[in-house]
Design an enzyme around this catalytic site. Sequence first.
Site, short mmCIF file in Angstrom:
data_model
loop_
_atom_site.label_atom_id
_atom_site.label_comp_id
_atom_site.label_asym_id
_atom_site.label_seq_id
_atom_site.Cartn_x
_atom_site.Cartn_y
_atom_site.Cartn_z
N LYS A 123 57.03 -8.66 51.06
CA LYS A 123 57.60 -7.62 51.89
C LYS A 123 56.52 -6.55 52.01
O LYS A 123 56.23 -5.83 51.07
CB LYS A 123 58.86 -7.02 51.27
CG LYS A 123 59.46 -5.98 52.19
CD LYS A 123 60.89 -5.63 51.84
CE LYS A 123 61.57 -4.91 52.97
NZ LYS A 123 60.93 -3.67 53.36
N CYS A 437 32.47 24.09 31.93
CA CYS A 437 32.14 24.99 30.84
C CYS A 437 30.66 24.78 30.54
O CYS A 437 30.24 23.67 30.23
CB CYS A 437 32.98 24.66 29.61
SG CYS A 437 32.36 25.46 28.13
S1 IVH Z 1 61.83 -10.20 58.28
C1 IVH Z 1 65.66 -10.23 60.66
N1 IVH Z 1 59.77 -10.32 56.64
O1 IVH Z 1 61.17 -4.93 56.28
C2 IVH Z 1 64.66 -10.04 59.59
N2 IVH Z 1 60.55 -8.18 57.30
O2 IVH Z 1 64.13 -4.12 56.06
C3 IVH Z 1 63.59 -9.18 60.04
N3 IVH Z 1 59.26 -6.32 56.39
O3 IVH Z 1 61.58 -3.49 59.31
C4 IVH Z 1 62.60 -8.81 59.05
N4 IVH Z 1 57.81 -7.53 55.28
O4 IVH Z 1 59.30 -4.40 58.98
C5 IVH Z 1 60.62 -9.52 57.31
N5 IVH Z 1 57.94 -10.56 55.23
C6 IVH Z 1 58.78 -9.78 55.91
C7 IVH Z 1 58.67 -8.37 55.88
C8 IVH Z 1 59.59 -7.62 56.59
C9 IVH Z 1 58.18 -6.31 55.60
C10 IVH Z 1 59.93 -5.10 56.89
C11 IVH Z 1 60.22 -5.19 58.35
C12 IVH Z 1 61.60 -4.62 58.55
C13 IVH Z 1 62.04 -4.29 57.17
C14 IVH Z 1 63.44 -4.84 56.99
#
Ligand code: IVH
Length: 678
Positions: A123, A437
């Site tokens: 993520k 110092c």
């Molecule tokens: S999938 C329908 N994969 O997390 C699913 N999101 O809370 C759509 N994000 O705004 C998101 N890494 O920008 C997905 N590997 C990842 C991600 C990811 C970061 C962010 C994304 C979204 C937020 C969702």
Amino acid sequence: MKTPTSTIKEKMDTLVDELHEHSHRYYVLSQPTISDAEYDEKFRELEKLEREYPDLVRSDSPTTRVGAQPLEGFSTVQHKIPMLSLNNAMNEQELIDFDEQVRRFLSKDGHDGKEIDYTIEFKFDGVAVSLAYENGTLIQGATRGDGTTGEDVTSNVKTIKSIPLKLRGTKAQSGNVEIRGEVLFRKKEFEALNAERQERGEETFANPRNAASGSLRQLDPQETARRPLYFFAYGVARVEGNGGFAHATLREAMEEVESLGFSISPGYKTVTGIKGLLEEYRKAEEGRESLPFEVDGIVIKVDEIALQERLGFRQRSPRWAIAAKFKPVEAVTTLEDIIIQVGRTGALTPVAVLKPVPVGGVVVSRATLHNQDEIERKGLLIGDRVVVRRQGDVIPAVVAAITASRTGHEKHFQFPTKCPQCATPVERVADEAVTRCPNPSCPAKIHNRILHYATRDAMDIEGLGDKMVALLLEHDVVRELPDIYKLTVAQLQELPRMGELSSANLVEAIASSKERPLSRFIFALGIRHVGTKTGAVIARQCRTVENFLKLTEEALLEMEEIGPETARSVAHFLADHRDREIVEKLLAHGVHPTPEAAPVKGGALEGKTLVLTGTLATLSRKEAEDLVVKNGGKVSSSVSKKTSFVVAGEAAGSKLDAAKKLSIPVISEDEFREMVGA
Ligand code: IVH
């Protein structure tokens, strides 16, 4: 005869395609096959043709990455498919619950309740964007906004080199595709950006996410182009008239996304069932610090597209995916006080005393504030609620004050004008941020100097730690560093809590430090800008302590890998009669730094410069370096055109990339051992 336009067009098309190919190899695969100079040459050739034939400029030309005009403001974009968010799992139990919900939901729907295949990716902690491609060409980039309406940041996303302006492969050249992912700053580039801003007196970004968001939302694309942003794709939102995307699993779809020219999450994988999920969740959290970018968790998605469709969506998030979050690296706490520490060079460092708070699994109660300017820049007041952040192995830092929480009882911090340890008026050099110092016999300086001298990487004197040094100074048995060599068992035994054995052990440990390699001794002296690495670099080139003492600034500047700042600092140290006296006393007390081995003439690596990177399996870094030197070679810390080989161990990073970029041969640990006959 004039060249026919059709031939020119062909030439330009070839250049565009070649440049895209090389840019993909460089930015996405990290495996360039041509040098930067060759790339630039092709780029300039294309620019020249485009100037002569403006009608033939392709909308996906790499020259269009920069050069767009500044905007008055961003126009809005309606997302054809909303950009949803993800539900969070904050711990293992919530992940177990997620898997159960998925199976329960599907079993109502006739699924046999067997284990589910899940994909796992990071993520990313950046800014979500959606990229629209028409017949293979990037036509629009938009931010997420509220999920339904975003901002049109097309000119800005075009400056991001890891975003293809044109999709790869023939299949992708027809139809519409929308790719979603995250724009982010990698840690290294983020740190460089902040350092640069700090130098220019501009405000620094609190974290890579803010930096990414600020950079992507610049009205002047030229400014965005100067920010080395990166893009990772995590999904496909919309496909029209592109037959390529008929996949049964998400994994296959993501492999196709990768083949279109995007980077997907490093370590992208599938696992079966909750057991695999939990295992990967733990592994990912353990490994998060070593990633080149920040992540705040992993995203878990049901792999089978047919199952995803059956699970469908809730109001704002899919039922088939969840974000399993890591422990946060930021926390809010109270700045209870600011104290001043005096280091071995006399630098006064303000330290934040915090109300203890867990950050990323560690309780934090102290954080460095670097210097006086930093406190002022951040506008910190004692009593403020502050954001504290831990990153990698670095000491926690106070990011910012939450000014909205002020009560009016907060107090300004007065930076001392006198050393808190010895009351000597402090000094601040005009162009330096550090206050010092100047008193050479400041007890804090002496304390830290002895402590530094005794550390493992320096003279490695076991038992001479913080408390012991304090004890020795307090009882006046040691007044300055060389005195440690005069200590006797009888003297030590007199001190509180010291028995005969511990006293004998300490005397023994101090005595055995007399014979240490020159490199360690140079480092142990605590000269500004001289770390273990520089100590070794100097020792290798001057070989004996006698030669070391004779070094001048000019001679130091001649040395390889020694910059002007280090040269000045070492020369200054050697010219200072007080520092010199300390060194001479140490030698008089029998300290005898062992000379560094002379490079071997006719050795297997004679005339070669090697760079070691990554973790070697069978050799320590020191052992490998010694082998290089023994065989007549030189070790350098950075890859340049002068590098002969790069020895790459496990998890080699940017140096390996640099080697590939400069086409420097890369050899394995085994090949290295063979070369040196180890
Ligand atoms: S999938 C329908 N994969 O997390 C699913 N999101 O809370 C759509 N994000 O705004 C998101 N890494 O920008 C997905 N590997 C990842 C991600 C990811 C970061 C962010 C994304 C979204 C937020 C969702």
